[in-house]
Write a protein that holds these residues in place. Structure first.
Motif, PDB file in Angstrom:
ATOM      1  N   LEU A 107      -2.739  -4.899 -10.108  1.00 19.26           N
ATOM      2  CA  LEU A 107      -1.878  -5.636 -11.136  1.00 19.26           C
ATOM      3  C   LEU A 107      -2.504  -6.858 -11.723  1.00 19.26           C
ATOM      4  O   LEU A 107      -2.153  -6.910 -13.123  1.00 19.26           O
ATOM      5  N   GLY A 108      -3.124  -7.361 -10.969  1.00 18.50           N
ATOM      6  CA  GLY A 108      -3.795  -8.569 -11.350  1.00 18.50           C
ATOM      7  C   GLY A 108      -4.765  -8.245 -12.468  1.00 18.50           C
ATOM      8  O   GLY A 108      -4.799  -9.087 -13.532  1.00 18.50           O
ATOM      9  N   VAL A 109      -5.551  -7.084 -12.607  1.00 21.12           N
ATOM     10  CA  VAL A 109      -6.363  -6.773 -13.454  1.00 21.12           C
ATOM     11  C   VAL A 109      -5.710  -6.100 -14.819  1.00 21.12           C
ATOM     12  O   VAL A 109      -5.759  -6.848 -16.079  1.00 21.12           O
ATOM     13  N   LYS A 110      -4.656  -5.268 -14.289  1.00 18.42           N
ATOM     14  CA  LYS A 110      -3.781  -4.789 -15.682  1.00 18.42           C
ATOM     15  C   LYS A 110      -3.124  -5.940 -16.366  1.00 18.42           C
ATOM     16  O   LYS A 110      -2.890  -5.857 -17.540  1.00 18.42           O
ATOM     17  N   LEU A 111      -2.634  -7.058 -15.644  1.00 19.69           N
ATOM     18  CA  LEU A 111      -1.616  -7.875 -16.189  1.00 19.69           C
ATOM     19  C   LEU A 111      -2.626  -9.251 -16.684  1.00 19.69           C
ATOM     20  O   LEU A 111      -2.024 -10.197 -17.264  1.00 19.69           O
ATOM     21  N   GLN A 112      -4.108  -9.416 -16.347  1.00 23.86           N
ATOM     22  CA  GLN A 112      -4.731 -10.656 -16.531  1.00 23.86           C
ATOM     23  C   GLN A 112      -4.123 -11.525 -15.843  1.00 23.86           C
ATOM     24  O   GLN A 112      -3.880 -12.886 -16.560  1.00 23.86           O
ATOM     25  N   ALA A 113      -3.665 -11.542 -14.447  1.00 26.58           N
ATOM     26  CA  ALA A 113      -2.521 -12.391 -13.880  1.00 26.58           C
ATOM     27  C   ALA A 113      -3.582 -12.914 -12.602  1.00 26.58           C
ATOM     28  O   ALA A 113      -4.521 -12.475 -11.986  1.00 26.58           O
ATOM     29  N   GLY A 114      -2.990 -14.307 -12.147  1.00 22.60           N
ATOM     30  CA  GLY A 114      -3.611 -14.647 -11.032  1.00 22.60           C
ATOM     31  C   GLY A 114      -2.514 -13.981 -10.112  1.00 22.60           C
ATOM     32  O   GLY A 114      -1.286 -13.922 -10.045  1.00 22.60           O
ATOM     33  N   VAL A 115      -3.322 -13.829  -8.776  1.00 18.58           N
ATOM     34  CA  VAL A 115      -2.827 -13.010  -7.706  1.00 18.58           C
ATOM     35  C   VAL A 115      -2.537 -14.106  -6.424  1.00 18.58           C
ATOM     36  O   VAL A 115      -3.772 -14.504  -6.068  1.00 18.58           O
ATOM     37  N   ALA A 116      -1.584 -13.810  -5.756  1.00 20.76           N
ATOM     38  CA  ALA A 116      -1.444 -14.801  -4.487  1.00 20.76           C
ATOM     39  C   ALA A 116      -0.857 -13.518  -3.523  1.00 20.76           C
ATOM     40  O   ALA A 116       0.335 -13.121  -3.472  1.00 20.76           O
ATOM     41  N   ASN A 151       0.395 -15.145 -16.530  1.00 22.62           N
ATOM     42  CA  ASN A 151       0.944 -14.146 -15.708  1.00 22.62           C
ATOM     43  C   ASN A 151       0.541 -14.223 -14.262  1.00 22.62           C
ATOM     44  O   ASN A 151      -0.538 -14.469 -14.081  1.00 22.62           O
ATOM     45  N   LYS A 152       1.476 -13.643 -13.414  1.00 19.33           N
ATOM     46  CA  LYS A 152       1.204 -14.214 -12.018  1.00 19.33           C
ATOM     47  C   LYS A 152       1.996 -12.952 -11.142  1.00 19.33           C
ATOM     48  O   LYS A 152       2.929 -12.319 -11.420  1.00 19.33           O
ATOM     49  N   VAL A 153       1.155 -12.753 -10.268  1.00 21.01           N
ATOM     50  CA  VAL A 153       1.400 -11.528  -9.166  1.00 21.01           C
ATOM     51  C   VAL A 153       1.471 -12.110  -7.737  1.00 21.01           C
ATOM     52  O   VAL A 153       0.725 -12.606  -7.195  1.00 21.01           O
ATOM     53  N   ILE A 154       2.758 -11.738  -7.117  1.00 16.22           N
ATOM     54  CA  ILE A 154       2.814 -12.499  -5.758  1.00 16.22           C
ATOM     55  C   ILE A 154       3.133 -11.410  -4.959  1.00 16.22           C
ATOM     56  O   ILE A 154       4.155 -10.604  -5.132  1.00 16.22           O
ATOM     57  N   ALA A 155       2.468 -11.220  -3.782  1.00 11.56           N
ATOM     58  CA  ALA A 155       2.589 -10.355  -2.720  1.00 11.56           C
ATOM     59  C   ALA A 155       3.271 -10.907  -1.547  1.00 11.56           C
ATOM     60  O   ALA A 155       2.380 -11.726  -0.793  1.00 11.56           O
ATOM     61  N   LEU A 156       4.554 -10.633  -1.120  1.00  9.75           N
ATOM     62  CA  LEU A 156       5.088 -11.423  -0.071  1.00  9.75           C
ATOM     63  C   LEU A 156       4.904 -10.749   1.125  1.00  9.75           C
ATOM     64  O   LEU A 156       5.256  -9.595   1.578  1.00  9.75           O
ATOM     65  N   THR A 157       4.539 -11.642   2.217  1.00  7.31           N
ATOM     66  CA  THR A 157       4.482 -11.115   3.615  1.00  7.31           C
ATOM     67  C   THR A 157       5.549 -10.751   4.168  1.00  7.31           C
ATOM     68  O   THR A 157       6.349 -11.538   4.206  1.00  7.31           O
ATOM     69  N   PRO A 158       5.862  -9.457   4.885  1.00 10.85           N
ATOM     70  CA  PRO A 158       7.223  -9.034   5.563  1.00 10.85           C
ATOM     71  C   PRO A 158       7.451  -9.906   6.652  1.00 10.85           C
ATOM     72  O   PRO A 158       6.715 -10.734   6.965  1.00 10.85           O
TER      73      PRO A 158
END
Ligand code: FAD
Length: 323
Positions: A107-116, A151-158
């Motif tokens: 998603l980071g690549v497709k949206l040119q987003a920063g990823v956390a 754009n930002k992508v955030i993956a939340l730890t369960p």
């Protein structure tokens, strides 16, 4: 501007970590005074899709198509990215699950987003800075990263954010994206479970033990109690460090965070680093032979006694209750 949450399902049912991610995404939408849209891929019952509204989704996009029935990394990332673009979402939230870990960089690549990835807290947004606290070095440390791109992508730890009910049923809309052959170069053909045991991060009941159990040969009692209760097994860090139990069972600050309805801690002292991973458990039961053990301070119920005497009686009592 809006926030998009990918609502992951397992076998057509949403997991607790999905409700956590929706609640978390709703809080981010609130921080930015904007709307939260959810997207589901695969076959999930309409009422379950609409129920995402309870956790804050204002609209649910439903992608049901045979090719996307099972998780396909590249194809799912394409669909989510298209949905983000079509809905003007500049923040995309996903779970930091097995599939989430595959989706985040794509998603980071497709949206040119920063990823956390591995986020453990809500972003802080001060003076135009957008920072996210996340795990680093396989959970051995935390890092605060700044996402500077639009754009930002955030993956939340369960288990790091509480499920919050804030709304009612949401409208469900079909969303379709033309699948490209290039998105299906790598596909999961079959899922073989390595164990029938309850998965620790999702467990409603956890039976956890520490150094007080003296050695790995005594874990039969822990397994017996867990099996009777339909619980997952867990342990303290020194136990997994010593190789008595696998690292996947290590709970705490540097291990897995759990939030079950019932956490039973046996022969664990209750060090602050252990408590960091279990403090959102609803009911905590502690069995320890030392009445001064710090764990008793956070316990809802405590048994001061030798685990080797208490456990056989507890197991017999549960068996009798279930008979
Ligand atoms: P102990 O401290 O040895 O306690 C054993 C307990 O068992 C005692 O309370 C004792 O009274 C009781 N006991 C003994 N015999 C019996 C018996 N027969 N019946 C009943 N009770 C009995 N720890 C974690 O668990 N998770 C983490 O993520 C973690 N991260 C850490 C990170 C850092 C940076 C550091 C420095 C430490 C970390 N630790 C972590 C370690 C933590 O500080 C404690 O050392 C650890 O939790 C202690 O494990 P324990 O309670 O199993 O063992």
């Amino acid at each position: 501007m809006s926030v998009l949450i990918y609502a992951e399902n397992a076998g057509g049912k949403f997991k607790k970590s999905t409700f956590e991610a929706v609640s978390y995404a709703k809080a981010i939408a609130g921080q930015n005074n904007t709307t939260l849209i959810a997207i589901s891929i695969g076959y999930v019952a309409k009422e379950d899709l609409a129920a995402l509204g309870k956790y804050g989704a204002e609209k649910v996009l439903n992608v049901s198509n045979d090719k996307l029935k099972n998780f396909v990394n590249q194809a799912y990332a394409s669909v989510i990215a298209e949905a983000a673009k079509a809905n003007g979402a500049d923040i995309v939230v996903i779970s930091n699950s097995f599939s989430g870990r595959g989706l985040a960089p794509r998603l980071g690549v497709k949206l040119q987003a920063g990823v956390a990835d591995g986020a453990v807290a809500l972003p802080e947004q001060n003076g135009g800075k957008f920072t996210v606290k996340k795990t680093a070095f396989s959970g051995k440390a935390f890092a605060v990263v700044e996402l500077t791109s639009a754009n930002k992508v955030i993956a939340l730890t369960p288990n790091s954010y509480k499920v919050v009910e804030s709304g009612s049923a949401a409208p469900v809309e079909d969303f379709s994206v033309e699948a490209k052959a290039s998105d299906f170069k790598e596909m999961i053909k079959d899922i073989v479970r390595s164990t029938d045991k309850v998965s620790l991060p999702d467990a409603e009941i956890v039976v956890s033990a520490g150094r007080g159990m003296k050695g790995p040969e005594n874990w039969g009692m822990i397994e017996d109690l867990a099996n009777l209760l339909g619980a997952a097994t867990a342990c303290s860090k020194p136990v997994s460090d010593a190789g008595w139990r696998p690292h996947s069972e290590h709970v705490g600050q540097t291990g897995i965070a759990v939030s079950p309805n019932l956490y039973i801690a046996i022969g664990i002292s209750g060090a602050i680093q252990h408590l960091a991973g279990i403090s959102s458990s609803k009911v905590i039961v502690v069995i320890n032979k030392d009445a001064e053990a710090p764990f008793f301070k956070v316990a809802d119920y405590g048994i001061v006694g030798d685990a080797f005497e208490v456990l056989p009686k507890l197991i017999a009592a549960v068996k009798e209750y279930k008979a």
